[in-house]
Motif scaffolding. Structure first.
Motif, PDB file in Angstrom:
ATOM      1  N   LEU A   8      41.636  31.863  29.145  1.00  0.00           N
ATOM      2  CA  LEU A   8      41.014  31.767  27.970  1.00  0.00           C
ATOM      3  C   LEU A   8      40.134  33.473  27.444  1.00  0.00           C
ATOM      4  CD1 LEU A   8      40.314  31.280  24.859  1.00  0.00           C
ATOM      5  CD2 LEU A   8      37.870  30.009  25.617  1.00  0.00           C
ATOM      6  N   PHE A   9      39.453  34.091  28.265  1.00  0.00           N
ATOM      7  CA  PHE A   9      38.949  34.558  28.956  1.00  0.00           C
ATOM      8  C   PHE A   9      39.831  35.931  28.730  1.00  0.00           C
ATOM      9  CE2 PHE A   9      37.044  38.404  31.856  1.00  0.00           C
ATOM     10  CZ  PHE A   9      36.221  38.919  31.565  1.00  0.00           C
ATOM     11  N   TYR A  10      40.977  35.672  29.542  1.00  0.00           N
ATOM     12  CA  TYR A  10      41.908  36.868  29.687  1.00  0.00           C
ATOM     13  C   TYR A  10      42.437  37.130  28.224  1.00  0.00           C
ATOM     14  CZ  TYR A  10      46.848  38.617  30.733  1.00  0.00           C
ATOM     15  OH  TYR A  10      47.989  39.183  31.167  1.00  0.00           O
ATOM     16  N   HIS A  11      42.638  36.151  27.602  1.00  0.00           N
ATOM     17  CA  HIS A  11      42.605  36.680  26.360  1.00  0.00           C
ATOM     18  C   HIS A  11      42.145  36.702  24.834  1.00  0.00           C
ATOM     19  CE1 HIS A  11      47.171  34.743  27.124  1.00  0.00           C
ATOM     20  NE2 HIS A  11      46.750  33.800  27.790  1.00  0.00           N
ATOM     21  N   LEU A  12      40.574  36.289  25.248  1.00  0.00           N
ATOM     22  CA  LEU A  12      39.821  36.949  24.818  1.00  0.00           C
ATOM     23  C   LEU A  12      39.785  38.250  25.137  1.00  0.00           C
ATOM     24  CD1 LEU A  12      37.318  34.267  24.942  1.00  0.00           C
ATOM     25  CD2 LEU A  12      37.974  34.734  22.538  1.00  0.00           C
ATOM     26  N   VAL A  13      39.480  39.052  26.122  1.00  0.00           N
ATOM     27  CA  VAL A  13      39.357  40.480  26.085  1.00  0.00           C
ATOM     28  C   VAL A  13      40.787  41.342  25.789  1.00  0.00           C
ATOM     29  CG1 VAL A  13      38.079  41.531  27.772  1.00  0.00           C
ATOM     30  CG2 VAL A  13      37.470  38.877  27.603  1.00  0.00           C
ATOM     31  N   PHE A  14      40.657  40.719  26.742  1.00  0.00           N
ATOM     32  CA  PHE A  14      42.525  42.145  26.477  1.00  0.00           C
ATOM     33  C   PHE A  14      43.437  41.360  26.621  1.00  0.00           C
ATOM     34  CE2 PHE A  14      38.602  44.155  27.890  1.00  0.00           C
ATOM     35  CZ  PHE A  14      38.600  45.385  27.096  1.00  0.00           C
ATOM     36  N   SER A  15      44.233  42.233  25.735  1.00  0.00           N
ATOM     37  CA  SER A  15      46.042  42.477  26.346  1.00  0.00           C
ATOM     38  C   SER A  15      46.487  42.450  27.462  1.00  0.00           C
ATOM     39  CB  SER A  15      46.909  42.787  25.559  1.00  0.00           C
ATOM     40  OG  SER A  15      46.844  43.671  25.999  1.00  0.00           O
ATOM     41  N   VAL A  16      47.240  41.655  27.916  1.00  0.00           N
ATOM     42  CA  VAL A  16      48.126  41.947  29.337  1.00  0.00           C
ATOM     43  C   VAL A  16      47.435  43.079  30.705  1.00  0.00           C
ATOM     44  CG1 VAL A  16      50.142  42.633  31.264  1.00  0.00           C
ATOM     45  CG2 VAL A  16      50.363  41.155  28.897  1.00  0.00           C
ATOM     46  N   ILE A  17      46.777  42.789  31.621  1.00  0.00           N
ATOM     47  CA  ILE A  17      46.143  44.129  32.253  1.00  0.00           C
ATOM     48  C   ILE A  17      46.925  43.493  33.516  1.00  0.00           C
ATOM     49  CG2 ILE A  17      43.954  45.206  33.548  1.00  0.00           C
ATOM     50  CD1 ILE A  17      44.018  45.238  30.569  1.00  0.00           C
ATOM     51  N   ASN A  18      47.363  44.763  34.024  1.00  0.00           N
ATOM     52  CA  ASN A  18      48.123  45.129  35.792  1.00  0.00           C
ATOM     53  C   ASN A  18      46.865  45.384  36.787  1.00  0.00           C
ATOM     54  OD1 ASN A  18      50.231  43.619  34.338  1.00  0.00           O
ATOM     55  ND2 ASN A  18      51.232  44.909  33.619  1.00  0.00           N
ATOM     56  N   MET A  19      46.015  45.391  36.894  1.00  0.00           N
ATOM     57  CA  MET A  19      45.564  46.538  37.444  1.00  0.00           C
ATOM     58  C   MET A  19      45.322  45.753  39.139  1.00  0.00           C
ATOM     59  SD  MET A  19      40.719  45.289  37.186  1.00  0.00           S
ATOM     60  CE  MET A  19      41.556  44.729  35.154  1.00  0.00           C
ATOM     61  N   LYS A  20      45.453  46.956  39.736  1.00  0.00           N
ATOM     62  CA  LYS A  20      45.556  46.279  41.360  1.00  0.00           C
ATOM     63  C   LYS A  20      44.358  46.893  42.379  1.00  0.00           C
ATOM     64  CE  LYS A  20      49.039  47.437  43.455  1.00  0.00           C
ATOM     65  NZ  LYS A  20      50.570  48.943  43.898  1.00  0.00           N
ATOM     66  N   VAL A  30      29.108  37.677  50.187  1.00  0.00           N
ATOM     67  CA  VAL A  30      29.685  37.717  49.127  1.00  0.00           C
ATOM     68  C   VAL A  30      31.218  38.504  48.310  1.00  0.00           C
ATOM     69  CG1 VAL A  30      28.905  40.129  47.016  1.00  0.00           C
ATOM     70  CG2 VAL A  30      27.318  39.186  48.989  1.00  0.00           C
ATOM     71  N   GLY A  31      31.858  39.005  49.461  1.00  0.00           N
ATOM     72  CA  GLY A  31      33.322  39.407  49.026  1.00  0.00           C
ATOM     73  C   GLY A  31      34.150  38.058  48.704  1.00  0.00           C
ATOM     74  N   SER A  32      33.926  37.153  49.519  1.00  0.00           N
ATOM     75  CA  SER A  32      34.813  35.808  49.002  1.00  0.00           C
ATOM     76  C   SER A  32      34.494  35.483  48.065  1.00  0.00           C
ATOM     77  CB  SER A  32      34.414  35.157  50.164  1.00  0.00           C
ATOM     78  OG  SER A  32      33.328  34.142  50.146  1.00  0.00           O
ATOM     79  N   VAL A  33      33.379  35.543  47.410  1.00  0.00           N
ATOM     80  CA  VAL A  33      33.341  34.739  46.046  1.00  0.00           C
ATOM     81  C   VAL A  33      33.858  35.555  45.151  1.00  0.00           C
ATOM     82  CG1 VAL A  33      30.783  34.327  44.349  1.00  0.00           C
ATOM     83  CG2 VAL A  33      31.134  33.911  46.766  1.00  0.00           C
ATOM     84  N   ALA A  34      33.359  37.270  45.987  1.00  0.00           N
ATOM     85  CA  ALA A  34      33.860  38.165  43.821  1.00  0.00           C
ATOM     86  C   ALA A  34      34.971  38.065  43.961  1.00  0.00           C
ATOM     87  CB  ALA A  34      33.508  39.202  45.286  1.00  0.00           C
ATOM     88  N   THR A  35      35.724  37.742  45.265  1.00  0.00           N
ATOM     89  CA  THR A  35      37.911  37.823  45.557  1.00  0.00           C
ATOM     90  C   THR A  35      38.646  36.726  44.255  1.00  0.00           C
ATOM     91  OG1 THR A  35      37.394  38.679  47.369  1.00  0.00           O
ATOM     92  CG2 THR A  35      39.564  37.632  46.728  1.00  0.00           C
ATOM     93  N   LYS A  36      37.021  34.996  44.625  1.00  0.00           N
ATOM     94  CA  LYS A  36      37.441  34.120  44.122  1.00  0.00           C
ATOM     95  C   LYS A  36      37.379  34.221  41.942  1.00  0.00           C
ATOM     96  CE  LYS A  36      36.304  30.903  47.461  1.00  0.00           C
ATOM     97  NZ  LYS A  36      35.757  30.291  48.116  1.00  0.00           N
ATOM     98  N   ILE A  37      36.160  34.841  42.032  1.00  0.00           N
ATOM     99  CA  ILE A  37      35.825  35.038  40.696  1.00  0.00           C
ATOM    100  C   ILE A  37      37.261  36.310  39.932  1.00  0.00           C
ATOM    101  CG2 ILE A  37      34.588  36.163  38.730  1.00  0.00           C
ATOM    102  CD1 ILE A  37      32.261  35.196  41.015  1.00  0.00           C
ATOM    103  N   ILE A  38      37.444  37.460  41.014  1.00  0.00           N
ATOM    104  CA  ILE A  38      38.428  38.208  39.675  1.00  0.00           C
ATOM    105  C   ILE A  38      39.490  37.587  39.822  1.00  0.00           C
ATOM    106  CG2 ILE A  38      39.882  39.893  40.871  1.00  0.00           C
ATOM    107  CD1 ILE A  38      36.742  41.330  41.347  1.00  0.00           C
ATOM    108  N   HIS A  39      39.624  35.928  40.841  1.00  0.00           N
ATOM    109  CA  HIS A  39      41.789  36.364  40.736  1.00  0.00           C
ATOM    110  C   HIS A  39      41.395  34.955  39.809  1.00  0.00           C
ATOM    111  CE1 HIS A  39      43.438  32.718  42.001  1.00  0.00           C
ATOM    112  NE2 HIS A  39      44.549  33.439  42.371  1.00  0.00           N
ATOM    113  N   SER A  40      40.307  34.274  39.200  1.00  0.00           N
ATOM    114  CA  SER A  40      40.433  33.190  38.131  1.00  0.00           C
ATOM    115  C   SER A  40      40.681  33.242  37.043  1.00  0.00           C
ATOM    116  CB  SER A  40      38.522  32.279  38.505  1.00  0.00           C
ATOM    117  OG  SER A  40      37.923  33.446  37.477  1.00  0.00           O
ATOM    118  N   THR A  41      39.999  35.218  36.613  1.00  0.00           N
ATOM    119  CA  THR A  41      40.273  35.190  35.498  1.00  0.00           C
ATOM    120  C   THR A  41      41.812  36.079  34.870  1.00  0.00           C
ATOM    121  OG1 THR A  41      39.423  37.722  36.288  1.00  0.00           O
ATOM    122  CG2 THR A  41      38.067  36.597  35.886  1.00  0.00           C
ATOM    123  N   GLY A  42      42.341  35.415  35.816  1.00  0.00           N
ATOM    124  CA  GLY A  42      43.832  36.280  35.730  1.00  0.00           C
ATOM    125  C   GLY A  42      44.304  37.601  35.163  1.00  0.00           C
ATOM    126  N   LEU A  43      43.132  38.567  35.671  1.00  0.00           N
ATOM    127  CA  LEU A  43      43.112  40.204  34.529  1.00  0.00           C
ATOM    128  C   LEU A  43      43.494  40.632  35.558  1.00  0.00           C
ATOM    129  CD1 LEU A  43      40.433  40.386  32.852  1.00  0.00           C
ATOM    130  CD2 LEU A  43      42.307  40.049  32.393  1.00  0.00           C
TER     131      LEU A  43
END
Length: 418
Positions: A8-20, A30-43
């Motif tokens: 839902l966040f993915y669709h609420l904020v922006f259209s397709v984002i193909n960032m690497k 800290v890094g493992s949590v950040a990785t999970k959060i970034i992955h969870s957004t689908g962005l």
């Protein structure tokens, strides 16, 4: 937070984002949590975890699957680091200790020409990183440094108060408490030891001064602070970079201090005791036939004692709290604005969440300036608070930051940030 797929966040904020996105230290606390959060957004179309501990990195990548992979990375190998990050849109660096590696990693990423975010909370490293500004400009790189909880969200909220709530901001107090994380690595302990042994910057009476945490100059600034209903704890002066960056961007400030503590209190005092005894040197000494660095022994002993101290304190889950007090003038009256946020994930989540969202914010092209900046130097505070708010709204949750104003008579009035 990161257990929920935020489509839902993915669709609420922006259209397709193909960032690497490349995450240095992406398998750490800290890094493992950040990785999970970034992955969870689908962005992100691709996420690569770069970590010296390849086994942990591969395990995390496998658990997330899909577009997440892992590579072994030694950040002390400059050439390998430059090659590893080439072709990515943003590098998020969560690998410490930053006083040792922060400027080196940033310099390498700038050389590679890649935009950058980190969670550096060492003021001496911050000074060296800011000196790389001209190089970043020449390479067309935007580097956002110190984007965790404190520094990070703290800087953004102070700038928010200065720009949108007060006519004149004059005093800032930043307070933080955390503990109970499932895992702490040696870099975390070394960072704390470094902080206790360093000259700590404080901004008092409009001037930058230094004190020492464990000496009388530092003890004079200690405070007992009530945290978000969690209780009152003794807080100690910290050498965080907000002290040197906030006055650069908010010229009316006369005072900036940063204080904090770690739970259990007995655990934090154990680290202090090693520093007071001087068992934290880097020069090896002979123990029988073996040469040992005192600091390596200290860190190993502290980490070995940690589980027992956590159990004694009954601290069975991570907890964290950030409190920011900004005082100044509003409509000719002296008032205070207080911001409080609680994280049930302790340091891992409290630091990782703003870092992860800032990395996405960077990847979306929301920060236009080129150079090296602290959060208050390049982030529009109102826009970023709204961005974070959309993230939580997408999960059916409220922004986990409580804000209120205290007027000159002591009356408290709650305010809404969104």
């Amino acid at each position: 937070i990161y257990s929920k797929k935020n489509f839902l966040f993915y669709h609420l904020v922006f259209s397709v984002i193909n960032m690497k996105i490349f995450i240095i230290g992406g398998a750490g606390t800290v890094g493992s949590v950040a990785t999970k959060i970034i992955h969870s957004t689908g962005l992100a179309s691709e996420i690569v975890i770069g970590d010296l501990n390849i086994e942990r990195a591969e395990m995390l990548a496998k658990s997330l699957g899909g577009n997440v992979s892992a590579v072994k990375l030694d950040i002390s190998d400059r050439n390998s680091l430059i090659e590893a990050v080439k072709g990515f849109d943003v590098v998020l660096n969560t690998a410490g200790p930053f006083y040792k590696f922060g400027p080196l990693v940033l310099d390498a990423v700038i050389e590679a020409g890649i935009n950058y975010v980190d969670i550096c909370d060492d003021y001496d490293a911050t000074i060296k990183q800011l000196e790389l500004n001209d190089k970043a400009v020449s390479k067309g790189v935007t580097a956002l440094i110190g984007m965790g909880s404190s520094p990070g969200i703290a800087n953004v909220l102070v700038k928010f108060a200065a720009d949108h709530l007060l006519d004149k901001a004059e005093s800032v107090g930043i307070y933080h408490l955390h503990g109970g994380e499932e895992y702490e690595g040696p870099a975390v302990i070394k960072h704390r030891i470094h902080a206790m042994m360093s000259d700590v910057p404080v901004f008092l009476d409009g001037e930058l001064k230094t004190v020492r945490m464990l000496e009388e100059s530092g003890k004079a600034l200690e405070e007992d602070v009530e945290f978000c209903g969690l209780g009152t704890y003794r807080c100690y002066i910290y050498p965080h970079p907000e002290i040197i960056t906030l006055p650069r961007y908010i010229k009316t400030l006369k005072k900036v201090v940063n204080l904090g503590t770690v739970l259990p209190e007995k655990y934090f005092r154990l680290i202090m005791d090693f520093v007071r005894l001087g068992i934290t040197g880097e020069e090896p000494i002979k123990v029988g036939d073996v040469e040992v660095k005192p600091i390596d022994f200290a860190v190993s002993y502290i980490l070995n004692e940690r589980p027992k101290l956590l159990e004694e304190a009954g601290l069975k889950q991570p907890i964290g709290c950030l409190k920011i007090v900004v005082e100044g003038i509003k409509d000719d009256e002296r008032v205070k604005y207080v911001f409080e946020g609680v994280s049930s994930g302790g340091m891992g989540e409290g630091t990782a969440l703003p870092a992860a969202l800032a990395t996405l914010y960077m990847g979306m092209g929301k920060i236009k300036e080129k150079g090296v900046f602290p959060p208050e130097g390049c982030i529009d505070p109102l826009d970023f608070v709204n961005f974070i708010g959309k993230f939580f709204t997408s999960m059916g949750e409220e922004l986990p930051i409580r804000a209120y104003m205290i007027d000159s008579s002591g009356r408290k009035t709650e305010i809404k940030l969104l």
